[in-house]
Write an enzyme that holds these catalytic residues in place. Structure first.
Site, PDB file in Angstrom:
ATOM      1  N   VAL A 168       0.871  -1.165   0.000  1.00 21.04           N
ATOM      2  CA  VAL A 168       0.000   0.000   0.000  1.00 21.04           C
ATOM      3  C   VAL A 168       0.913   1.222   0.000  1.00 21.04           C
ATOM      4  CG1 VAL A 168      -1.798   1.281   1.214  1.00 21.04           C
ATOM      5  CG2 VAL A 168      -1.781  -1.230   1.279  1.00 21.04           C
ATOM      6  N   HIS A 169       0.860   2.002  -1.076  1.00 19.70           N
ATOM      7  CA  HIS A 169       1.751   3.146  -1.271  1.00 19.70           C
ATOM      8  C   HIS A 169       0.902   4.406  -1.234  1.00 19.70           C
ATOM      9  CE1 HIS A 169       4.715   5.817  -3.120  1.00 19.70           C
ATOM     10  NE2 HIS A 169       5.622   4.859  -3.005  1.00 19.70           N
ATOM     11  N   MET A 170       1.141   5.272  -0.245  1.00 19.59           N
ATOM     12  CA  MET A 170       0.302   6.457  -0.036  1.00 19.59           C
ATOM     13  C   MET A 170       0.941   7.696  -0.661  1.00 19.59           C
ATOM     14  SD  MET A 170      -0.928   5.717   3.896  1.00 19.59           S
ATOM     15  CE  MET A 170       0.731   5.389   4.497  1.00 19.59           C
TER      16      MET A 170
END
Length: 306
Positions: free
Chosen positions: A213-215
């Site tokens: 999960v890359h924010m």
């Protein structure tokens, strides 16, 4: 000398040597080099390096996608070159694309969807007995699902303004243009690692596949300032579990996009990916089906290191 150290030395030479490196930034998926003289770089040798999965030159940067652990390779590069003193955040930024994210439109859309569903005679039959989606509990199936990690518009990776993600160089998945900074787990599984810059987490699905999960885009350069992590390594998570808080205003004001990218990063076991839906969704809604190959005789390896 180890294979990784040899690859690091060869990469250093292909980049034009230590003195040609103005800065290097380590991200969750890649190393970004700014070179003093790009003409000294041997792009063919870089692409053929044993540690490099892909090369993208963009906005004055050489972005190298690293195989089997960006952090480990970076440490080897530092050891053989002594460039740690040159390592700094690059000033190059991905411009924030203007997007219509009208909160009122989204709210009305959700009300309409709920109303139509509530009036359907089949509504009760379709509703699960629990708000938490059921996990894949049977060993006879490798099918699992990915869920929306935030309220907002779900889009394919091809619409993400980052060449590594949009070309699916890292892996398959989807992105969300969030209308809220609450980031939830996109799966049923376990937290494997949290990146030191807090902009990304690595999770494992219940079928064994690893997911990142890359924010935000290029948010590694913000050194964790816009993020607050709500989980720890080893925690079990479901799509109702809050992973992190992202300050959307702070990310936007830095000139970066707030896209939340959910991506499969376990190529050895990835058996199939099918996106079920897109468009406006609330967090926790089922977005994609994922199948995994049966595990090999070798233990699952960590594709990316934090």
């Amino acid at each position: 000398m180890g294979t990784s150290s040899t690859a690091a030395k060869q990469l250093l030479q292909a980049l034009g040597g230590r003195d040609n490196i103005a800065s290097v930034t380590r991200c969750a998926t890649r190393l970004r080099f700014v070179l003093k003289n790009e003409a000294l770089a041997d792009k063919q040798a870089i692409e053929q390096n044993a540690a490099v999965r892909g090369l993208i030159t963009d906005a004055g940067q050489f972005q190298l996608l690293i195989k089997n652990g960006c952090t480990d390779f970076y440490q080897n590069l530092v050891a053989v070159s002594g460039i740690l003193g040159n390592a700094k955040a690059s000033s190059a930024r991905v411009p924030l694309l203007p997007r219509a994210r009208g909160g009122l439109f989204w709210f009305l859309h959700r009300v309409k969807t709920w109303w139509l569903g509530a009036r359907s005679p089949q509504a009760q039959k379709r509703r699960p007995t629990s708000s938490v989606p059921a996990a894949s509990t049977s060993a006879a199936t490798d099918l699992d699902y990915l869920y929306t990690p935030a309220d907002g518009a779900v889009v394919p990776l091809s619409e993400v303004a980052d060449q590594v993600f949009s070309a699916e160089t890292v892996g398959q998945g989807f992105a969300v243009h969030p209308v809220s900074g609450h980031v939830f787990a996109p799966l049923i599984g376990t937290v494997l690692s949290v990146f030191s810059s807090k902009h990304a987490l690595r999770l494992r699905m219940s079928n064994g596949l690893e997911v990142m999960v890359h924010m935000g885009l290029d948010t590694v350069e913000l050194a964790g300032t816009p993020f607050s992590i709500a989980v720890e390594v080893g925690d079990s998570v479901t799509p109702t579990r809050l992973l992190a808080e992202m300050d959307l205003s702070q990310v936007k004001n830095s000139g970066r996009a707030t896209d939340i990218v959910v991506i499969l990063i376990d190529p050895d076991r990835r058996g199939g990916y099918r996106q079920i839906t897109s468009g406006l969704h609330q967090h926790g809604e089922r977005i994609a089906g994922v199948r995994a190959h049966p595990p090999s005789a070798h233990p699952l390896r960590n594709v990316w290191s934090a």
